[in-house]
Design an enzyme around this catalytic site. Structure first.
Site, PDB file in Angstrom:
ATOM      1  N   ARG A 190      24.757   4.109  90.615  1.00  0.00           N
ATOM      2  CA  ARG A 190      24.883   3.472  91.931  1.00  0.00           C
ATOM      3  C   ARG A 190      23.564   3.600  92.704  1.00  0.00           C
ATOM      4  O   ARG A 190      23.084   2.653  93.328  1.00  0.00           O
ATOM      5  CB  ARG A 190      26.038   4.100  92.737  1.00  0.00           C
ATOM      6  CG  ARG A 190      27.410   3.850  92.119  1.00  0.00           C
ATOM      7  CD  ARG A 190      28.532   4.266  93.057  1.00  0.00           C
ATOM      8  NE  ARG A 190      28.607   5.695  93.315  1.00  0.00           N
ATOM      9  CZ  ARG A 190      29.284   6.579  92.585  1.00  0.00           C
ATOM     10  NH1 ARG A 190      29.948   6.173  91.509  1.00  0.00           N
ATOM     11  NH2 ARG A 190      29.309   7.857  92.909  1.00  0.00           N
TER      12      ARG A 190
ATOM     13  N   LYS B  44      29.357  -1.779 110.372  1.00  0.00           N
ATOM     14  CA  LYS B  44      30.271  -2.865 110.010  1.00  0.00           C
ATOM     15  C   LYS B  44      31.686  -2.339 109.849  1.00  0.00           C
ATOM     16  O   LYS B  44      31.882  -1.219 109.341  1.00  0.00           O
ATOM     17  CB  LYS B  44      29.828  -3.492 108.684  1.00  0.00           C
ATOM     18  CG  LYS B  44      30.674  -4.682 108.284  1.00  0.00           C
ATOM     19  CD  LYS B  44      30.476  -5.075 106.835  1.00  0.00           C
ATOM     20  CE  LYS B  44      31.577  -4.480 105.981  1.00  0.00           C
ATOM     21  NZ  LYS B  44      31.591  -5.024 104.615  1.00  0.00           N
TER      22      LYS B  44
ATOM     23  N   GLU C 230      33.918  -7.820 111.581  1.00  0.00           N
ATOM     24  CA  GLU C 230      34.201  -8.646 110.394  1.00  0.00           C
ATOM     25  C   GLU C 230      35.695  -8.887 110.199  1.00  0.00           C
ATOM     26  O   GLU C 230      36.383  -8.082 109.575  1.00  0.00           O
ATOM     27  CB  GLU C 230      33.628  -7.982 109.126  1.00  0.00           C
ATOM     28  CG  GLU C 230      33.872  -8.837 107.879  1.00  0.00           C
ATOM     29  CD  GLU C 230      33.375  -8.215 106.574  1.00  0.00           C
ATOM     30  OE1 GLU C 230      33.033  -7.019 106.568  1.00  0.00           O
ATOM     31  OE2 GLU C 230      33.354  -8.923 105.563  1.00  0.00           O
TER      32      GLU C 230
ATOM     33  N   LYS D  92      30.939 -11.374 111.820  1.00  0.00           N
ATOM     34  CA  LYS D  92      30.853 -11.680 110.389  1.00  0.00           C
ATOM     35  C   LYS D  92      32.188 -12.284 109.955  1.00  0.00           C
ATOM     36  O   LYS D  92      33.091 -11.574 109.511  1.00  0.00           O
ATOM     37  CB  LYS D  92      30.541 -10.387 109.605  1.00  0.00           C
ATOM     38  CG  LYS D  92      30.530 -10.573 108.095  1.00  0.00           C
ATOM     39  CD  LYS D  92      29.884  -9.400 107.383  1.00  0.00           C
ATOM     40  CE  LYS D  92      30.048  -9.536 105.882  1.00  0.00           C
ATOM     41  NZ  LYS D  92      29.119  -8.714 105.122  1.00  0.00           N
TER      42      LYS D  92
HETATM   43  P1  13P Z   1      31.164 -10.721 100.104  1.00  0.00           P
HETATM   44  O1  13P Z   1      30.020 -11.602 100.562  1.00  0.00           O
HETATM   45  O2  13P Z   1      31.138 -10.412  98.658  1.00  0.00           O
HETATM   46  O3  13P Z   1      32.487 -11.228 100.613  1.00  0.00           O
HETATM   47  O4  13P Z   1      30.926  -9.311 100.799  1.00  0.00           O
HETATM   48  C1  13P Z   1      30.613  -9.261 102.130  1.00  0.00           C
HETATM   49  C2  13P Z   1      31.182  -8.044 102.726  1.00  0.00           C
HETATM   50  O5  13P Z   1      30.483  -7.286 103.351  1.00  0.00           O
HETATM   51  C3  13P Z   1      32.622  -7.801 102.571  1.00  0.00           C
HETATM   52  O6  13P Z   1      33.020  -6.803 103.452  1.00  0.00           O
END
Ligand code: 13P
Length: 340
Positions: A47, A137, A178, A220
């Site tokens: 990772r 986030k 998000e 987002k």
């Molecule tokens: P994806 O663009 O793969 O949907 O991932 C964005 C993300 O941060 C999901 O929480």
């Protein structure tokens, strides 16, 4: 207002014409799933190596202004001993951190989910800031069917997103809010538009209640799309028109920027959709990308866990970042897929 000027400085560093965000914040189980697809074991060293590869891509900062990291990565170092957040920051890429702790079923709401992680968040933010994180986030997830998400799920997740955003701003950390309306299922684009509008409306109502400064946060969202198993997939221009229509009805102009997630779209679809969205005319907010899979799939396929493949993997990442940068300015052309 020292906190506000710190928040504004972070917004200014992130929101730059033609730049977007790299989401590299997969949790332990999610990165294990991504690695399994290329036959790589999810060890701490693998990772670390993968995230170092991404962050050390030469030229990435031309197209990417920020990176969302997972907690483990924030404490990891490059092979030469430099902390990974500092490797990003040194290139002009602002480090951020996923702070939610994942989702669980929402009690008394069959099929709905709620995101956890508010307890102790203020204290965790202090630690993350000391490690270099300047933004955060939190992802709320909405399953879609004829009856899902329930009112309860829409309201409970909006409340959590708003509380998270308020805690972040109080700590001088820019929140990325998000709300992801999932693509899984056979729902139509009409149903996705209806759900996304209800979700965003409730999210901004809750943000207002919690006194969140919209100028100092980023949104987002997911794009408005038909479900993956829908009888009819929507065309690129339809996705763009429906997405900007829903955003226009729900997102106040004060919001500093909108950075879409890719959500299971192919890398090419995610670029084409973002481009079409940016060609729909003048909008009050910058509309860019905060992609995970749509940026990482091609480099992951190129890498396959082999040190000898690091160079071609970085080229594959740079190519997608460049194409998405063009899409964020409404200048992407499908023919550039062959030459970028
Ligand atoms: P994806 O663009 O793969 O949907 O991932 C964005 C993300 O941060 C999901 O929480």
């Amino acid at each position: 207002m020292q906190t506000d000027s710190a928040l504004q400085a972070t917004i200014d560093a992130i929101v730059q014409d033609g730049k977007g965000l790299l989401a590299a914040d997969e949790s332990g189980p999610t990165i294990a799933k991504r690695f399994k697809s290329i036959d790589v074991e999810s060890t701490e060293e693998n990772r670390r190596g993968w995230r170092e590869l991404l962050l050390s891509t030469p030229g990435l900062a031309q197209y990417v202004s920020g990176v969302i990291l997972y907690e483990e990565t924030l404490g990891q170092c490059a092979a030469d001993g430099e902390p990974l957040p500092s490797l990003a920051a040194r290139q002009g890429i602002v480090p951020g951190i996923k702070v939610d702790t994942g989702k669980i079923p929402l009690a008394h709401a069959e099929g709905d989910e709620i995101t956890q992680g508010l307890d102790g968040l203020a204290a965790r933010l202090e630690k993350y800031k000391a490690q270099g994180a300047r933004f955060a986030k939190w992802r709320a997830v909405y399953n879609v069917s004829d009856t899902l998400p329930s009112r309860l799920a829409i309201e409970a997740n909006a409340e959590s997103l708003a509380r998270y955003a308020a805690i972040c701003q109080a700590a001088g950390v820019v929140p990325i809010v998000e709300p992801e309306v999932l693509m899984d299922g056979g729902h139509s684009i009409d149903r996705c538009a209806q759900v996304t509008e209800a979700v965003l409306h409730e999210v901004f109502h809750a943000l207002h209640r919690h006194g969140v400064a919209l100028e100092l946060m980023l949104l987002k969202p997911s794009m408005v799309l038909a479900g993956k198993a829908a009888a009819r997939a929507a065309g690129v221009s339809e996705v763009a028109a429906r997405t900007v229509s829903v955003l226009g009805r729900t997102v106040p102009p004060a919001v500093a920027g909108i950075y879409f997630l890719s959500g299971g779209q192919t890398p090419v679809q995610a670029s084409a959709h973002l481009d079409a969205i940016n060609r729909t005319g003048r909008r009050p907010w910058p509309l860019s990308f905060s992609y995970g899979r749509a940026l990482q799939e091609p480099p992951l396929d190129a890498w396959r866990g082999q040190a000898a493949n690091i160079g071609i993997a970085q080229q594959a990442l740079l190519k997608r970042a460049k194409l998405n940068s063009a899409a964020a300015r409404g200048c992407y052309a499908a023919k550039d897929e062959a030459t970028a």
